[in-house]
Design a protein around this motif. Structure first.
Motif, PDB file in Angstrom:
ATOM      1  N   PRO A  77       0.416  -0.952  -0.291  1.00  8.96           N
ATOM      2  CA  PRO A  77       0.180  -0.356  -0.375  1.00  8.96           C
ATOM      3  C   PRO A  77       0.832   1.266  -0.112  1.00  8.96           C
ATOM      4  O   PRO A  77       1.884   1.170   0.930  1.00  8.96           O
ATOM      5  N   GLY A  78       0.365   2.191  -0.995  1.00  6.15           N
ATOM      6  CA  GLY A  78       1.214   3.239  -1.001  1.00  6.15           C
ATOM      7  C   GLY A  78       0.826   3.701  -2.230  1.00  6.15           C
ATOM      8  O   GLY A  78      -0.364   3.845  -2.920  1.00  6.15           O
ATOM      9  N   VAL A  79       1.651   5.416  -2.706  1.00  5.10           N
ATOM     10  CA  VAL A  79       1.282   6.184  -3.616  1.00  5.10           C
ATOM     11  C   VAL A  79       1.983   6.012  -4.624  1.00  5.10           C
ATOM     12  O   VAL A  79       3.091   5.084  -4.771  1.00  5.10           O
ATOM     13  N   LEU A 112     -11.451   3.543   7.274  1.00  4.20           N
ATOM     14  CA  LEU A 112     -10.813   3.515   8.633  1.00  4.20           C
ATOM     15  C   LEU A 112     -11.131   3.698   9.357  1.00  4.20           C
ATOM     16  O   LEU A 112     -11.105   2.780  10.295  1.00  4.20           O
ATOM     17  N   ALA A 113     -12.315   4.352  10.047  1.00  4.75           N
ATOM     18  CA  ALA A 113     -13.344   4.176  11.473  1.00  4.75           C
ATOM     19  C   ALA A 113     -13.868   2.336  11.324  1.00  4.75           C
ATOM     20  O   ALA A 113     -13.798   1.425  12.695  1.00  4.75           O
ATOM     21  N   GLU A 114     -14.348   1.398  10.054  1.00  2.00           N
ATOM     22  CA  GLU A 114     -14.519   0.325  10.255  1.00  2.00           C
ATOM     23  C   GLU A 114     -13.158  -0.423  10.490  1.00  2.00           C
ATOM     24  O   GLU A 114     -13.336  -1.160  11.198  1.00  2.00           O
ATOM     25  N   ALA A 115     -11.914  -0.341   9.785  1.00  2.00           N
ATOM     26  CA  ALA A 115     -11.022  -0.516  10.013  1.00  2.00           C
ATOM     27  C   ALA A 115     -10.325  -1.054  11.877  1.00  2.00           C
ATOM     28  O   ALA A 115      -9.956  -2.078  11.361  1.00  2.00           O
ATOM     29  N   ARG A 169      -4.545   0.623   4.328  1.00  2.00           N
ATOM     30  CA  ARG A 169      -4.559   1.507   2.781  1.00  2.00           C
ATOM     31  C   ARG A 169      -5.765   2.438   3.364  1.00  2.00           C
ATOM     32  O   ARG A 169      -5.712   3.674   2.116  1.00  2.00           O
ATOM     33  N   ALA A 170      -6.512   2.786   4.230  1.00  2.00           N
ATOM     34  CA  ALA A 170      -7.380   4.720   3.878  1.00  2.00           C
ATOM     35  C   ALA A 170      -5.990   5.296   3.997  1.00  2.00           C
ATOM     36  O   ALA A 170      -6.333   6.432   3.856  1.00  2.00           O
ATOM     37  N   GLU A 171      -5.147   5.171   5.459  1.00  2.53           N
ATOM     38  CA  GLU A 171      -4.093   5.694   6.105  1.00  2.53           C
ATOM     39  C   GLU A 171      -3.367   6.483   5.078  1.00  2.53           C
ATOM     40  O   GLU A 171      -2.860   7.699   4.689  1.00  2.53           O
TER      41      GLU A 171
END
Length: 125
Positions: free
Chosen positions: A48-50, A99-102, A113-115
């Motif tokens: 995960p990244g850009v 993010l909250a669900e994770a 992934r959300a971050e």
């Protein structure tokens, strides 16, 4: 002089971006990787990244990607990741829900992934 790279950035359900570029930078399991025309053949695991693509014409393309694969062969670069979204497609409210669900599910992969998406839009988690 080498020609341009042919790039395909592909999610599970669509081609996210396709075109010619002079350079692409992605995060792999071995670290950040830059690819220019003439690069040796390669198959690597994405983390995960850009992903940053410098198209031949137009502005730099940035996307958040999850786990996946990057392949390079004969100036063709394919980036395959189930979770891929372009910078301009990121919905901050939706990502904050992810993010909250994770976090509630203690799913570190989904949280990461959300971050990455929030960092890309400049709204650090």
């Amino acid at each position: 002089m080498a020609g341009p790279l042919q790039i395909e950035l592909v999610a599970a359900d669509r081609v996210v971006w396709s075109g010619e570029a002079s350079e692409i930078i992605a995060r792999t399991s071995e670290g950040d990787l830059g690819v220019l025309a003439g690069h040796a053949p390669l198959l690597s695991l994405l983390v995960p990244g850009v992903v940053m693509i410098k198209p031949i014409e137009g502005p730099v393309v940035q996307a958040a990607v999850g786990d996946g694969f990057l392949s390079v062969a004969n100036d063709h670069v394919s980036i395959l990741s189930e979770d891929t979204v372009l910078l301009e497609e990121i919905d901050e409210a939706e990502v904050r829900r992810e993010l909250a669900e994770a976090e509630a599910a203690k799913d570190n992969d989904a949280r990461h992934r959300a971050e990455v998406k929030l960092r890309l839009i400049g709204k650090a988690a």
